[in-house]
Design a protein around this motif. Structure first.
Motif, PDB file in Angstrom:
ATOM      1  N   GLY A 120       0.819  -1.211   0.000  1.00  0.00           N
ATOM      2  CA  GLY A 120       0.000   0.000   0.000  1.00  0.00           C
ATOM      3  C   GLY A 120       0.846   1.251   0.000  1.00  0.00           C
ATOM      4  N   MET A 121       2.132   1.108   0.358  1.00  0.00           N
ATOM      5  CA  MET A 121       3.067   2.231   0.285  1.00  0.00           C
ATOM      6  C   MET A 121       3.758   2.120  -1.070  1.00  0.00           C
ATOM      7  SD  MET A 121       4.456   2.292   4.211  1.00  0.00           S
ATOM      8  CE  MET A 121       3.300   2.139   5.574  1.00  0.00           C
ATOM      9  N   ASP A 122       3.038   2.562  -2.085  1.00  0.00           N
ATOM     10  CA  ASP A 122       3.197   2.151  -3.472  1.00  0.00           C
ATOM     11  C   ASP A 122       4.623   2.134  -4.022  1.00  0.00           C
ATOM     12  OD1 ASP A 122       0.547   2.584  -2.925  1.00  0.00           O
ATOM     13  OD2 ASP A 122       0.084   3.579  -4.793  1.00  0.00           O
ATOM     14  N   ASN A 123       5.391   3.174  -3.746  1.00  0.00           N
ATOM     15  CA  ASN A 123       6.691   3.285  -4.395  1.00  0.00           C
ATOM     16  C   ASN A 123       7.871   3.175  -3.430  1.00  0.00           C
ATOM     17  OD1 ASN A 123       6.252   5.736  -3.152  1.00  0.00           O
ATOM     18  ND2 ASN A 123       6.866   7.004  -4.894  1.00  0.00           N
ATOM     19  N   GLN A 124       7.653   2.567  -2.278  1.00  0.00           N
ATOM     20  CA  GLN A 124       8.755   2.353  -1.338  1.00  0.00           C
ATOM     21  C   GLN A 124       9.527   1.085  -1.709  1.00  0.00           C
ATOM     22  OE1 GLN A 124       7.483   2.479   2.768  1.00  0.00           O
ATOM     23  NE2 GLN A 124       7.075   4.668   2.717  1.00  0.00           N
ATOM     24  N   ASP A 125      10.078   1.093  -2.921  1.00  0.00           N
ATOM     25  CA  ASP A 125      10.807  -0.081  -3.409  1.00  0.00           C
ATOM     26  C   ASP A 125      12.042  -0.373  -2.568  1.00  0.00           C
ATOM     27  OD1 ASP A 125       8.888  -0.025  -5.332  1.00  0.00           O
ATOM     28  OD2 ASP A 125      10.232   0.255  -7.035  1.00  0.00           O
ATOM     29  N   GLU A 126      12.598   0.656  -1.924  1.00  0.00           N
ATOM     30  CA  GLU A 126      13.792   0.450  -1.102  1.00  0.00           C
ATOM     31  C   GLU A 126      13.554  -0.598  -0.020  1.00  0.00           C
ATOM     32  OE1 GLU A 126      13.783   4.957  -2.001  1.00  0.00           O
ATOM     33  OE2 GLU A 126      12.334   3.339  -1.694  1.00  0.00           O
ATOM     34  N   ASP A 182      12.533  -9.729  16.538  1.00  0.00           N
ATOM     35  CA  ASP A 182      13.118  -9.938  15.215  1.00  0.00           C
ATOM     36  C   ASP A 182      13.279  -8.658  14.406  1.00  0.00           C
ATOM     37  OD1 ASP A 182      12.770 -12.497  16.145  1.00  0.00           O
ATOM     38  OD2 ASP A 182      12.053 -13.300  14.237  1.00  0.00           O
ATOM     39  N   PHE A 183      12.338  -7.740  14.512  1.00  0.00           N
ATOM     40  CA  PHE A 183      12.380  -6.547  13.664  1.00  0.00           C
ATOM     41  C   PHE A 183      13.162  -5.389  14.301  1.00  0.00           C
ATOM     42  CE2 PHE A 183       8.509  -8.733  12.170  1.00  0.00           C
ATOM     43  CZ  PHE A 183       8.758  -8.759  10.802  1.00  0.00           C
ATOM     44  N   TRP A 184      13.473  -5.502  15.564  1.00  0.00           N
ATOM     45  CA  TRP A 184      14.152  -4.406  16.263  1.00  0.00           C
ATOM     46  C   TRP A 184      15.642  -4.393  15.949  1.00  0.00           C
ATOM     47  CZ3 TRP A 184      13.082   0.008  18.406  1.00  0.00           C
ATOM     48  CH2 TRP A 184      13.995   0.626  19.263  1.00  0.00           C
ATOM     49  N   HIS A 185      16.154  -3.191  15.649  1.00  0.00           N
ATOM     50  CA  HIS A 185      17.590  -2.989  15.407  1.00  0.00           C
ATOM     51  C   HIS A 185      18.119  -2.134  16.546  1.00  0.00           C
ATOM     52  CE1 HIS A 185      21.344  -1.656  13.536  1.00  0.00           C
ATOM     53  NE2 HIS A 185      21.182  -2.628  12.637  1.00  0.00           N
ATOM     54  N   GLU A 186      18.839  -2.751  17.449  1.00  0.00           N
ATOM     55  CA  GLU A 186      19.253  -2.080  18.678  1.00  0.00           C
ATOM     56  C   GLU A 186      20.143  -0.877  18.402  1.00  0.00           C
ATOM     57  OE1 GLU A 186      19.639  -1.005  22.586  1.00  0.00           O
ATOM     58  OE2 GLU A 186      18.213  -2.408  21.687  1.00  0.00           O
ATOM     59  N   TYR A 192      12.849  -2.285  11.736  1.00  0.00           N
ATOM     60  CA  TYR A 192      13.047  -2.394  10.290  1.00  0.00           C
ATOM     61  C   TYR A 192      12.375  -3.653   9.741  1.00  0.00           C
ATOM     62  CZ  TYR A 192      16.939   1.021  10.455  1.00  0.00           C
ATOM     63  OH  TYR A 192      17.725   2.135  10.615  1.00  0.00           O
ATOM     64  N   ASP A 193      12.075  -3.634   8.461  1.00  0.00           N
ATOM     65  CA  ASP A 193      11.683  -4.842   7.743  1.00  0.00           C
ATOM     66  C   ASP A 193      12.902  -5.755   7.643  1.00  0.00           C
ATOM     67  OD1 ASP A 193       9.012  -3.715   6.866  1.00  0.00           O
ATOM     68  OD2 ASP A 193      10.349  -2.306   5.865  1.00  0.00           O
ATOM     69  N   ILE A 194      12.664  -7.013   7.221  1.00  0.00           N
ATOM     70  CA  ILE A 194      13.740  -7.992   7.097  1.00  0.00           C
ATOM     71  C   ILE A 194      13.788  -8.517   5.667  1.00  0.00           C
ATOM     72  CG2 ILE A 194      14.587 -10.251   7.864  1.00  0.00           C
ATOM     73  CD1 ILE A 194      13.193  -9.713  10.540  1.00  0.00           C
ATOM     74  N   ASN A 195      14.990  -8.614   5.104  1.00  0.00           N
ATOM     75  CA  ASN A 195      15.177  -9.206   3.788  1.00  0.00           C
ATOM     76  C   ASN A 195      15.093 -10.720   3.941  1.00  0.00           C
ATOM     77  OD1 ASN A 195      16.523 -10.448   1.490  1.00  0.00           O
ATOM     78  ND2 ASN A 195      17.211  -8.398   0.929  1.00  0.00           N
ATOM     79  N   ILE A 202      16.391  -4.512   6.600  1.00  0.00           N
ATOM     80  CA  ILE A 202      16.386  -3.553   5.487  1.00  0.00           C
ATOM     81  C   ILE A 202      16.401  -2.171   6.126  1.00  0.00           C
ATOM     82  CG2 ILE A 202      15.140  -2.732   3.454  1.00  0.00           C
ATOM     83  CD1 ILE A 202      13.791  -5.531   3.364  1.00  0.00           C
ATOM     84  N   ARG A 203      17.546  -1.570   6.179  1.00  0.00           N
ATOM     85  CA  ARG A 203      17.719  -0.358   6.993  1.00  0.00           C
ATOM     86  C   ARG A 203      17.260   0.896   6.239  1.00  0.00           C
ATOM     87  NH1 ARG A 203      23.542  -1.189   9.876  1.00  0.00           N
ATOM     88  NH2 ARG A 203      22.969   0.777  10.928  1.00  0.00           N
ATOM     89  N   CYS A 204      15.971   0.933   6.016  1.00  0.00           N
ATOM     90  CA  CYS A 204      15.309   2.090   5.399  1.00  0.00           C
ATOM     91  C   CYS A 204      14.192   2.517   6.353  1.00  0.00           C
ATOM     92  CB  CYS A 204      14.741   1.727   4.035  1.00  0.00           C
ATOM     93  SG  CYS A 204      13.849   3.076   3.220  1.00  0.00           S
TER      94      CYS A 204
END
Length: 368
Positions: A120-126, A182-186, A192-195, A202-204
């Motif tokens: 739904g966040m259409d162009n957040q390809d990063e 799992d999603f937390w980056h200390e 973050y999302d995860i690849n 995915i550090r965006c």
């Protein structure tokens, strides 16, 4: 109801727009919308996430909002029996499909987005990739799924299905714990999302990182870091008109979409639904002052423009996208009211109160 002039109806729009309608005592569209999509379900449980012909999404599963929409209707109508006509079973199949091989190929219980478009966040390809990338285990997707499990537990309770009630509550609690860890980056203090291919974050930084606040999945320390280091940071998300959908210090940040983009822009603009769930997330953790500021700022977006718009420039407050847009953006008009009344119709456990705007609507119905 749909906010789109081209008459398309999308998954999470259905849910947020029915919250808007609840203020007018209108709830029948919740049932008809859920039934419409469930009636289109494939044998394997898949449901296309949109209805219409302009932007077909035949390969993208319905985002986890159907059970929440069904519960919103049930709480207003006191009618759960319609779910016994096969619809509760269809809801179970649709939720199970999120953990099928297509969306959870590594079987770790964290489904992936098909793409940024699917999220739904259409162009957040990063963060979520192009169409059919299947690369991003979305933190927002996991949060939405927790909310669906909670809603299914509530629906099962109303139907007297005690086994299912307990099972879905257990699923919700288990996934909530997984989100916190799992999603937390200390180091970065961010969710973050995860690849899915590398197992790395995915550090965006996008508004998706704030969704754990909506379900209380963040620890107190995590919530404090999220809010103080990122949300209220004027160089990241708290711009002149917050909340930017992508942090200003991200390389992809921009307020205008490119001329060749047919999609909407989520690279830094403001969208009312994300403001809405962040607002309630802030209240969950006692950040009442910041929540009120956000509600006031969101109202500023709306009143700065002659007509309600689809999304907004985070630096100027200028309305963008469809003009007018009578969909989920209307939620911005009720956030201050919800703050004052400590009311959250989006909470699966909250009972819907007497519609605030029913007295306004009834005379119009009677005169028509």
């Amino acid at each position: 109801m749909t906010g789109y002039s081209y008459s398309e109806l999308f998954d999470w729009d259905l849910y947020f727009e029915n919250i808007v309608l609840s203020y007018f005592g209108i709830y029948e569209f919740g049932k008809s919308g859920v039934a419409f999509f469930l009636d289109r379900q494939q044998e394997n449980g898949f449901i296309s996430r949109m209805a219409g012909v302009v932007w077909p999404k035949s390969g993208q599963h319905f985002k986890p909002f159907l059970a929440q929409t069904a519960l919103l209707y049930v709480k207003q109508s006191d009618d759960a029996d319609w779910l016994k006509a096969g619809y509760f079973e269809k809801l179970k199949m649709y939720l199970a499909y999120w953990l099928s091989n297509e969306y959870d190929s590594n079987r770790n219980g964290l489904p992936v987005w098909n793409s940024a478009d699917h999220s739904g966040m259409d162009n957040q390809d990063e963060r979520a990739g192009a169409i059919d990338a299947y690369v991003c285990e979305g933190v927002d997707l996991a949060v939405f799924l927790v909310r669906e499990y909670d809603a299914m537990s509530q629906l099962a309770s109303k139907l007297g299905y005690i086994v299912e009630q307990k099972a879905y509550q257990a699923k919700a609690e288990s996934l909530k714990t997984k989100i916190q860890t799992d999603f937390w980056h200390e180091e970065d203090g961010f969710f973050y999302d995860i690849n899915v291919r590398t197992g790395q974050h995915i550090r965006c930084k996008t508004v998706a990182g704030f969704t754990p606040l909506w379900i209380g999945a963040a620890s107190a320390d995590q919530a404090t870091r999220l809010v103080t280091e990122h949300l209220t940071n004027k160089e990241r998300f708290w711009l002149a008109y917050p909340v930017a959908s992508m942090a200003k210090d991200e390389p992809g940040y921009r307020q205008d979409k490119y001329d060749d983009e047919t999609c909407c822009n989520w690279k830094g603009t403001v969208w009312v639904p994300s403001n809405y769930y962040i607002f309630h997330g802030l209240l969950n953790y006692g950040f009442d002052g910041i929540a009120r500021d956000l509600a006031e700022k969101t109202m500023e977006h709306l009143l700065k423009n002659e007509r309600t718009r689809e999304y907004f420039n985070a630096e100027t407050g200028e309305g963008m996208g469809l003009d007018p847009f009578w969909g989920w953006s209307v939620l911005g008009y009720v956030m201050l009211m919800e703050y004052e009344k400590a009311y959250d119709p989006s909470d699966p456990t909250t009972e819907i109160i007497v519609p605030f705007f029913k007295d306004i609507l009834e005379p119009r119905r009677q005169s028509s």
